[in-house]
Scaffold this motif. Structure first.
Motif, PDB file in Angstrom:
ATOM      1  N   ASP A   1     -53.328  67.934 -15.601  1.00 51.15           N
ATOM      2  CA  ASP A   1     -54.193  68.868 -16.323  1.00 51.15           C
ATOM      3  C   ASP A   1     -55.675  68.582 -16.115  1.00 51.15           C
ATOM      4  O   ASP A   1     -56.500  69.492 -16.169  1.00 51.15           O
ATOM      5  N   ILE A   2     -56.009  67.322 -15.901  1.00 49.72           N
ATOM      6  CA  ILE A   2     -57.422  66.951 -15.813  1.00 49.72           C
ATOM      7  C   ILE A   2     -58.003  67.184 -14.420  1.00 49.72           C
ATOM      8  O   ILE A   2     -59.200  67.055 -14.225  1.00 49.72           O
ATOM      9  N   GLY A   3     -57.159  67.527 -13.462  1.00 44.00           N
ATOM     10  CA  GLY A   3     -57.636  67.914 -12.143  1.00 44.00           C
ATOM     11  C   GLY A   3     -58.139  66.799 -11.250  1.00 44.00           C
ATOM     12  O   GLY A   3     -58.992  67.038 -10.401  1.00 44.00           O
ATOM     13  N   ALA A  23     -49.065  70.901 -14.593  1.00 45.41           N
ATOM     14  CA  ALA A  23     -49.860  70.883 -15.823  1.00 45.41           C
ATOM     15  C   ALA A  23     -48.910  71.083 -17.004  1.00 45.41           C
ATOM     16  O   ALA A  23     -47.739  71.379 -16.829  1.00 45.41           O
ATOM     17  N   LYS A  24     -49.449  70.907 -18.219  1.00 48.01           N
ATOM     18  CA  LYS A  24     -48.628  71.136 -19.416  1.00 48.01           C
ATOM     19  C   LYS A  24     -48.187  72.588 -19.464  1.00 48.01           C
ATOM     20  O   LYS A  24     -48.951  73.482 -19.111  1.00 48.01           O
ATOM     21  N   PRO A  25     -46.943  72.826 -19.910  1.00 48.32           N
ATOM     22  CA  PRO A  25     -46.506  74.211 -20.101  1.00 48.32           C
ATOM     23  C   PRO A  25     -47.441  74.920 -21.074  1.00 48.32           C
ATOM     24  O   PRO A  25     -47.965  74.284 -21.980  1.00 48.32           O
ATOM     25  N   PRO A  26     -47.724  76.149 -20.872  1.00 46.19           N
ATOM     26  CA  PRO A  26     -47.074  77.102 -19.963  1.00 46.19           C
ATOM     27  C   PRO A  26     -47.738  77.188 -18.603  1.00 46.19           C
ATOM     28  O   PRO A  26     -47.439  78.091 -17.821  1.00 46.19           O
ATOM     29  N   PHE A  27     -48.606  76.260 -18.258  1.00 45.49           N
ATOM     30  CA  PHE A  27     -49.337  76.316 -16.996  1.00 45.49           C
ATOM     31  C   PHE A  27     -48.729  75.421 -15.920  1.00 45.49           C
ATOM     32  O   PHE A  27     -49.366  75.147 -14.907  1.00 45.49           O
ATOM     33  N   ASP A  28     -47.492  74.980 -16.146  1.00 47.68           N
ATOM     34  CA  ASP A  28     -46.829  74.092 -15.205  1.00 47.68           C
ATOM     35  C   ASP A  28     -46.317  74.857 -13.979  1.00 47.68           C
ATOM     36  O   ASP A  28     -46.194  76.073 -14.001  1.00 47.68           O
ATOM     37  N   HIS A  29     -46.056  74.097 -12.916  1.00 51.11           N
ATOM     38  CA  HIS A  29     -45.386  74.678 -11.753  1.00 51.11           C
ATOM     39  C   HIS A  29     -43.926  74.252 -11.818  1.00 51.11           C
ATOM     40  O   HIS A  29     -43.544  73.488 -12.717  1.00 51.11           O
ATOM     41  N   PRO A  30     -43.055  74.731 -10.927  1.00 51.69           N
ATOM     42  CA  PRO A  30     -41.663  74.250 -10.975  1.00 51.69           C
ATOM     43  C   PRO A  30     -41.635  72.722 -10.983  1.00 51.69           C
ATOM     44  O   PRO A  30     -42.355  72.082 -10.213  1.00 51.69           O
TER      45      PRO A  30
END
Length: 86
Positions: free
Chosen positions: A12-14, A30-37
């Motif tokens: 998340d922190i890039g 990243a943390k859901p809901p921004f996660d990838h598979p």
């Protein structure tokens, strides 16, 4: 590692590089809901690998314990009967 399952890491922190104490782990991006598979990554004999989804470079650091990361906020804790803990 058997007592806690497969370690999960996120970015998340890039940061460009996450140092990890495990050669086998899951990258979630990243943390859901921004996660990838959520993908399983196995470094094998190598000491670094790039996630094919988020391009995070993971480097193995034998000074870290299994499931630990540097930066520490890149660890994603998964509980057995619940959603992951942020």
């Amino acid at each position: 590692m058997a007592d806690k399952g497969t370690p999960h890491f996120r970015n998340d922190i890039g940061v460009t590089t996450i140092h990890v104490g495990s050669k086998e782990f899951m990258c979630i991006g990243a943390k859901p809901p921004f996660d990838h598979p959520h993908i399983f990554i196995d470094m094998g004999a190598d000491d670094e690998v790039v996630c094919p989804y988020c391009s995070t470079l993971y480097k193995f650091d034998p000074a870290l314990k299994s499931g630990e990361a540097r930066p520490a906020e890149c660890v994603w804790e998964v509980t057995p009967d619940a959603e992951p803990v942020p």
